[in-house]
Design a protein around this motif. Structure first.
Motif, PDB file in Angstrom:
ATOM      1  N   LEU A 165     -14.502   1.646   1.946  1.00  0.00           N
ATOM      2  CA  LEU A 165     -13.396   1.975   2.439  1.00  0.00           C
ATOM      3  C   LEU A 165     -12.331   2.158   0.942  1.00  0.00           C
ATOM      4  CD1 LEU A 165     -11.100   2.514   4.687  1.00  0.00           C
ATOM      5  CD2 LEU A 165     -10.572  -0.122   4.286  1.00  0.00           C
ATOM      6  N   ASN A 166     -12.286   1.266   0.265  1.00  0.00           N
ATOM      7  CA  ASN A 166     -11.451   1.473  -0.961  1.00  0.00           C
ATOM      8  C   ASN A 166     -11.930   2.459  -1.841  1.00  0.00           C
ATOM      9  OD1 ASN A 166     -10.065  -0.771   0.083  1.00  0.00           O
ATOM     10  ND2 ASN A 166     -11.343  -2.136  -1.083  1.00  0.00           N
ATOM     11  N   ALA A 167     -13.344   2.750  -2.087  1.00  0.00           N
ATOM     12  CA  ALA A 167     -13.878   3.677  -2.908  1.00  0.00           C
ATOM     13  C   ALA A 167     -13.420   5.044  -2.335  1.00  0.00           C
ATOM     14  CB  ALA A 167     -15.347   3.648  -2.799  1.00  0.00           C
ATOM     15  N   ASN A 168     -13.434   5.207  -0.952  1.00  0.00           N
ATOM     16  CA  ASN A 168     -13.226   6.536  -0.410  1.00  0.00           C
ATOM     17  C   ASN A 168     -11.711   6.860  -0.605  1.00  0.00           C
ATOM     18  OD1 ASN A 168     -15.804   8.037   0.646  1.00  0.00           O
ATOM     19  ND2 ASN A 168     -15.690   6.096   2.281  1.00  0.00           N
ATOM     20  N   ALA A 169     -10.854   5.749  -0.514  1.00  0.00           N
ATOM     21  CA  ALA A 169      -9.410   6.075  -0.507  1.00  0.00           C
ATOM     22  C   ALA A 169      -9.334   6.117  -2.092  1.00  0.00           C
ATOM     23  CB  ALA A 169      -8.683   4.623  -0.320  1.00  0.00           C
ATOM     24  N   ILE A 170      -9.813   5.721  -3.012  1.00  0.00           N
ATOM     25  CA  ILE A 170      -9.647   5.930  -4.503  1.00  0.00           C
ATOM     26  C   ILE A 170     -10.048   7.376  -4.744  1.00  0.00           C
ATOM     27  CG2 ILE A 170     -10.532   5.559  -6.672  1.00  0.00           C
ATOM     28  CD1 ILE A 170     -10.560   2.251  -5.814  1.00  0.00           C
ATOM     29  N   GLU A 171     -10.980   7.823  -4.489  1.00  0.00           N
ATOM     30  CA  GLU A 171     -11.450   9.473  -4.368  1.00  0.00           C
ATOM     31  C   GLU A 171     -10.505  10.335  -3.844  1.00  0.00           C
ATOM     32  OE1 GLU A 171     -15.819  10.811  -5.014  1.00  0.00           O
ATOM     33  OE2 GLU A 171     -15.478  10.726  -2.906  1.00  0.00           O
ATOM     34  N   SER A 172     -10.258   9.931  -2.412  1.00  0.00           N
ATOM     35  CA  SER A 172      -9.439  11.004  -1.734  1.00  0.00           C
ATOM     36  C   SER A 172      -8.036  10.904  -2.428  1.00  0.00           C
ATOM     37  CB  SER A 172      -9.502  10.491  -0.337  1.00  0.00           C
ATOM     38  OG  SER A 172      -8.877   9.423  -0.130  1.00  0.00           O
ATOM     39  N   ASN A 173      -7.564   9.730  -3.288  1.00  0.00           N
ATOM     40  CA  ASN A 173      -6.188   9.737  -3.680  1.00  0.00           C
ATOM     41  C   ASN A 173      -5.997  10.159  -5.093  1.00  0.00           C
ATOM     42  OD1 ASN A 173      -4.008   8.958  -1.706  1.00  0.00           O
ATOM     43  ND2 ASN A 173      -5.357   7.022  -1.717  1.00  0.00           N
ATOM     44  N   GLY A 174      -7.423  10.727  -5.647  1.00  0.00           N
ATOM     45  CA  GLY A 174      -7.483  11.318  -7.058  1.00  0.00           C
ATOM     46  C   GLY A 174      -7.177  10.477  -8.213  1.00  0.00           C
ATOM     47  N   LEU A 175      -7.729   9.083  -7.798  1.00  0.00           N
ATOM     48  CA  LEU A 175      -7.862   7.947  -8.774  1.00  0.00           C
ATOM     49  C   LEU A 175      -9.046   7.757  -9.544  1.00  0.00           C
ATOM     50  CD1 LEU A 175      -5.624   5.344  -6.605  1.00  0.00           C
ATOM     51  CD2 LEU A 175      -4.849   6.942  -8.148  1.00  0.00           C
ATOM     52  N   GLY A 176     -10.072   8.373  -9.197  1.00  0.00           N
ATOM     53  CA  GLY A 176     -11.345   8.321  -9.915  1.00  0.00           C
ATOM     54  C   GLY A 176     -12.292   8.994  -8.717  1.00  0.00           C
ATOM     55  N   TYR A 178      -6.162  -3.374  -7.590  1.00  0.00           N
ATOM     56  CA  TYR A 178      -4.968  -3.342  -7.941  1.00  0.00           C
ATOM     57  C   TYR A 178      -4.997  -3.769  -9.301  1.00  0.00           C
ATOM     58  CZ  TYR A 178      -3.671  -4.694  -2.993  1.00  0.00           C
ATOM     59  OH  TYR A 178      -3.488  -4.626  -1.843  1.00  0.00           O
ATOM     60  N   GLU A 179      -5.749  -4.614  -9.840  1.00  0.00           N
ATOM     61  CA  GLU A 179      -5.449  -4.724 -11.525  1.00  0.00           C
ATOM     62  C   GLU A 179      -5.809  -3.322 -12.317  1.00  0.00           C
ATOM     63  OE1 GLU A 179      -8.429  -8.050 -12.356  1.00  0.00           O
ATOM     64  OE2 GLU A 179      -7.301  -9.535 -11.323  1.00  0.00           O
ATOM     65  N   SER A 180      -6.642  -2.790 -11.843  1.00  0.00           N
ATOM     66  CA  SER A 180      -6.869  -1.458 -12.454  1.00  0.00           C
ATOM     67  C   SER A 180      -5.705  -0.649 -12.597  1.00  0.00           C
ATOM     68  CB  SER A 180      -8.090  -0.586 -11.937  1.00  0.00           C
ATOM     69  OG  SER A 180      -8.385   0.493 -12.590  1.00  0.00           O
ATOM     70  N   MET A 181      -5.034  -0.369 -11.338  1.00  0.00           N
ATOM     71  CA  MET A 181      -3.654   0.386 -11.187  1.00  0.00           C
ATOM     72  C   MET A 181      -2.788  -0.329 -11.910  1.00  0.00           C
ATOM     73  SD  MET A 181      -4.618   3.320  -9.797  1.00  0.00           S
ATOM     74  CE  MET A 181      -6.398   2.759 -10.459  1.00  0.00           C
ATOM     75  N   TYR A 182      -2.487  -1.411 -11.888  1.00  0.00           N
ATOM     76  CA  TYR A 182      -1.468  -2.261 -12.802  1.00  0.00           C
ATOM     77  C   TYR A 182      -1.706  -1.676 -14.312  1.00  0.00           C
ATOM     78  CZ  TYR A 182       1.827  -5.873 -13.987  1.00  0.00           C
ATOM     79  OH  TYR A 182       2.994  -6.495 -14.776  1.00  0.00           O
ATOM     80  N   ALA A 183      -2.904  -1.828 -14.853  1.00  0.00           N
ATOM     81  CA  ALA A 183      -3.344  -1.541 -16.218  1.00  0.00           C
ATOM     82  C   ALA A 183      -3.002   0.050 -16.390  1.00  0.00           C
ATOM     83  CB  ALA A 183      -4.706  -2.117 -16.514  1.00  0.00           C
ATOM     84  N   GLY A 184      -3.211   0.687 -15.301  1.00  0.00           N
ATOM     85  CA  GLY A 184      -3.277   2.216 -15.566  1.00  0.00           C
ATOM     86  C   GLY A 184      -4.412   2.751 -15.846  1.00  0.00           C
ATOM     87  N   LYS A 185      -5.530   2.226 -15.333  1.00  0.00           N
ATOM     88  CA  LYS A 185      -6.731   2.921 -15.936  1.00  0.00           C
ATOM     89  C   LYS A 185      -7.499   3.352 -14.687  1.00  0.00           C
ATOM     90  CE  LYS A 185      -6.157   0.102 -19.425  1.00  0.00           C
ATOM     91  NZ  LYS A 185      -5.840   0.715 -20.639  1.00  0.00           N
ATOM     92  N   ARG A 186      -8.039   4.403 -14.887  1.00  0.00           N
ATOM     93  CA  ARG A 186      -8.878   5.412 -14.048  1.00  0.00           C
ATOM     94  C   ARG A 186     -10.166   4.572 -13.557  1.00  0.00           C
ATOM     95  NH1 ARG A 186      -8.523  10.669 -16.868  1.00  0.00           N
ATOM     96  NH2 ARG A 186      -6.690   9.840 -17.517  1.00  0.00           N
ATOM     97  N   MET A 187     -10.862   4.879 -12.245  1.00  0.00           N
ATOM     98  CA  MET A 187     -12.046   4.181 -11.840  1.00  0.00           C
ATOM     99  C   MET A 187     -13.147   5.131 -11.474  1.00  0.00           C
ATOM    100  SD  MET A 187      -9.770   1.480  -9.438  1.00  0.00           S
ATOM    101  CE  MET A 187     -11.059   0.279  -9.450  1.00  0.00           C
ATOM    102  N   ILE A 188     -14.342   4.419 -11.718  1.00  0.00           N
ATOM    103  CA  ILE A 188     -15.392   4.999 -10.922  1.00  0.00           C
ATOM    104  C   ILE A 188     -15.977   3.841 -10.151  1.00  0.00           C
ATOM    105  CG2 ILE A 188     -18.015   5.583 -11.204  1.00  0.00           C
ATOM    106  CD1 ILE A 188     -17.100   7.098 -13.797  1.00  0.00           C
TER     107      ILE A 188
END
Length: 572
Positions: free
Chosen positions: A438-449, A418-428
């Motif tokens: 679960l969160n990691a797979n969602a982040i990768e599949s949604n193209g956020l990192g 949440y905090e990363s997206m609020y700040a607009g930062k991409r993730m690894i």
């Protein structure tokens, strides 16, 4: 004369407009303001308790408590002694230490590298501590009007039931099927309506098997294993612990039996700090409300030293793994080597690592990059290199909001996401356990990192860092999610407080009849129209039988007449 003829109608029109405006203003001044009388009702006492957790379990609920305190209610945070610190920033919350908490405060992820290590070994200390220092009257006095229980805090639920208090269950993810595999087994094989509040056949709700949000991209072998094999493995591994837990309950005078704990929640409201986009869309029960993402509005600022470090750079990787996860030496070596290779390639110009529970002896003695350069870990900790900084603790929100922070390397906790997206930062992501995969797979599949997997080579890890840091597609997707988080986080706390007040002022003997669906008061057969289908089948059967009897009768009559005719012909 001509000018006069033009100005005369204009003046009349102007006067008419002025008179109309005056009459509208007078009409508005006589309007009364509609005001909610619920604000004049008696203020209530609310208590929140959780057995274990960090900011993801505590902070968002305490933010709701702060709002309730501002409305005049008294909000108590019943915490373990060592967790009382989480209540300090919330001035309208009264923190009440309840004694020593669980010893299971940090998790050494080195154990996860053992191929024989199982999820059940990870959960056993949590289960063992569920009723530590528990007594029926310890948590809630006669003055408490409502209990708020973290979804892991079964002792809180039991205390609320024993005290005849209405209660709300809180969670960061929509676990309405068993958190523990033994509960999931019962949920799958016993008809239990509470199990379908946020579940669907295509949604992975079991914490052991929910590496993917849904079964959409899972093979039939994986789905078969998750559906039939894992529950029995859980039953085998956790049954001794569950028996011990039942014995503890009996000693404490609690009604103890092997059942799905969610059965006790079915008439209580569930508050979920989540939203679609971070969790898979699915049908939702009226007894479940998603109020996320709730992100505390106040945060600690950067220290002067951190401010100076970030101001001196433009593309910094921030690395942090929360309060409980302690990465192994192998994890650290892979991540640190990848980030330092990213710096040497120009994708980044520095990194900041919040070590928290990882002491220096956990780090490798040196890091060798692909260019052949060697960096001594002692020199990095001593800040010999101006673009590399190790800190025991950092104000995460402030770091992420700084414009020089370009990349967040995280374990994948929901709060960090949440905090990363609020700040607009991409993730690894480097996930370890629980909902992190679960969160990691969602982040990768949604193209956020992307996910940094432990088996990657140094070259592959370095390529991944550079790709995430430079990808324009990831940047666009992150901006979309940034808008989503900003829009929903603005009113999450206020809405959560409203829902708590709804339970306070509208519950009837601890239940919310206005939220209960009709099937709760109907038999399974009637609720699912099985009786109608049976009736239709009976009507069809009787109709078919009647038609058959008529046809057979007609055929016999026709045949009989035919035979009679044949006999007459023969006689003639």
């Amino acid at each position: 004369m001509k000018l006069y003829s033009i100005s005369k109608p204009f003046s009349a029109a102007l006067c008419a407009v002025i008179l109309l405006a005056i009459s509208v203003a007078q009409a508005q001044s006589t309007l009364l303001e509609l005001r909610s009388t619920i604000q004049d009702a008696q203020r209530k006492n609310i208590a929140f308790f959780s057995v274990i957790g960090g900011t993801s379990h505590y902070n968002w609920v305490l933010s709701i408590g702060q709002e309730l305190g501002q409305r005049g209610h008294t909000f108590y945070f019943l915490s373990a002694d060592e967790d009382a610190k989480y209540g300090e920033p919330f001035t309208r919350v009264k923190t009440v230490p309840t004694g020593p908490g669980t010893d299971h405060k940090t998790i050494d992820t080195t154990a996860l590298e053992d191929p024989n290590f199982t999820f059940f070994q990870l959960m056993k200390p949590v289960l063992d501590s569920t009723f530590k220092n528990f007594s029926k009257g310890k948590y809630f006095s006669n003055k408490i009007d409502l209990a708020i229980c973290d979804h892991i805090a079964e002792s809180c639920v039991e205390a609320a039931i024993a005290s005849n208090l209405p209660f709300i269950v809180t969670a960061t993810a929509d676990y309405t099927k068993g958190v523990y595999s033994i509960h999931e087994t019962q949920c799958r094989w016993v008809v239990n309506r509470c199990c379908v509040e946020t579940s669907a056949p295509y949604v992975n709700n079991d914490v052991m098997s929910m590496k993917n949000p849904t079964t959409e991209n899972e093979s039939i072998a994986t789905r078969f294993n998750n559906m039939f094999i894992l529950p029995f493995q859980g039953l085998y591994h956790l049954l001794p612990t569950m028996r011990d837990l039942i014995a503890q309950k009996k000693l404490l005078g609690i009604d103890a039996k092997l059942e799905d704990p969610y059965k006790k929640w079915q008439h209580s409201l569930k508050l979920i700090n989540n939203l679609y986009g971070f969790t898979a869309p699915r049908p939702m029960s009226p007894m479940v409300e998603m109020v996320g993402p709730i992100i505390p509005k106040k945060y600690k600022p950067l220290t002067p030293e951190l401010q100076e470090f970030l101001d001196a750079h433009t593309r910094v990787a921030y690395i942090a793994f929360g309060q409980t996860s302690v990465p192994s030496t192998n994890n650290i070596r892979l991540l640190l080597t990848a980030v330092m290779n990213g710096i040497e390639r120009g994708a980044l110009d520095g990194f900041l690592w919040a070590t928290v529970g990882a002491t220096m002896d956990r780090f490798p003695s040196e890091i060798k990059t692909l260019s052949g350069k060697t960096y001594l870990m002692q020199d990095i900790f001593n800040q010999v290199y101006p673009n590399m900084r190790m800190e025991k603790w950092t104000p995460q929100t402030a770091v992420l909001l700084h414009p020089s922070t370009a990349l967040f390397v995280s374990h994948g906790g929901l709060g960090s996401w949440y905090e990363s997206m609020y700040a607009g930062k991409r993730m690894i992501m480097y996930p370890f356990y629980g909902d992190q995969p679960l969160n990691a797979n969602a982040i990768e599949s949604n193209g956020l990192g992307a996910i940094m997997r432990p088996y990657l080579s140094p070259e592959q890890a370095a390529d991944l860092v550079c790709t995430v840091a430079n990808s324009q597609d990831i940047g666009r997707n992150v901006r979309r999610y940034q808008a989503l988080v900003h829009l929903h986080s603005d009113h999450g706390i206020f809405r959560g407080a409203n829902l708590v007040e709804e339970v306070l002022y509208t519950n009837k003997d601890g239940r919310l009849p206005h939220r209960e669906t009709a099937d709760k008061r109907m038999s399974y057969v009637k609720a699912h129209n099985i009786d109608l289908w049976c009736l239709l089948g009976l009507i069809a059967l009787l109709s078919t039988t009647a038609i058959g009897v008529v046809l057979i009768g007609m055929w016999k009559l026709i045949r009989k007449r035919g035979l009679v005719g044949q006999r007459k012909i023969k006689k003639n």
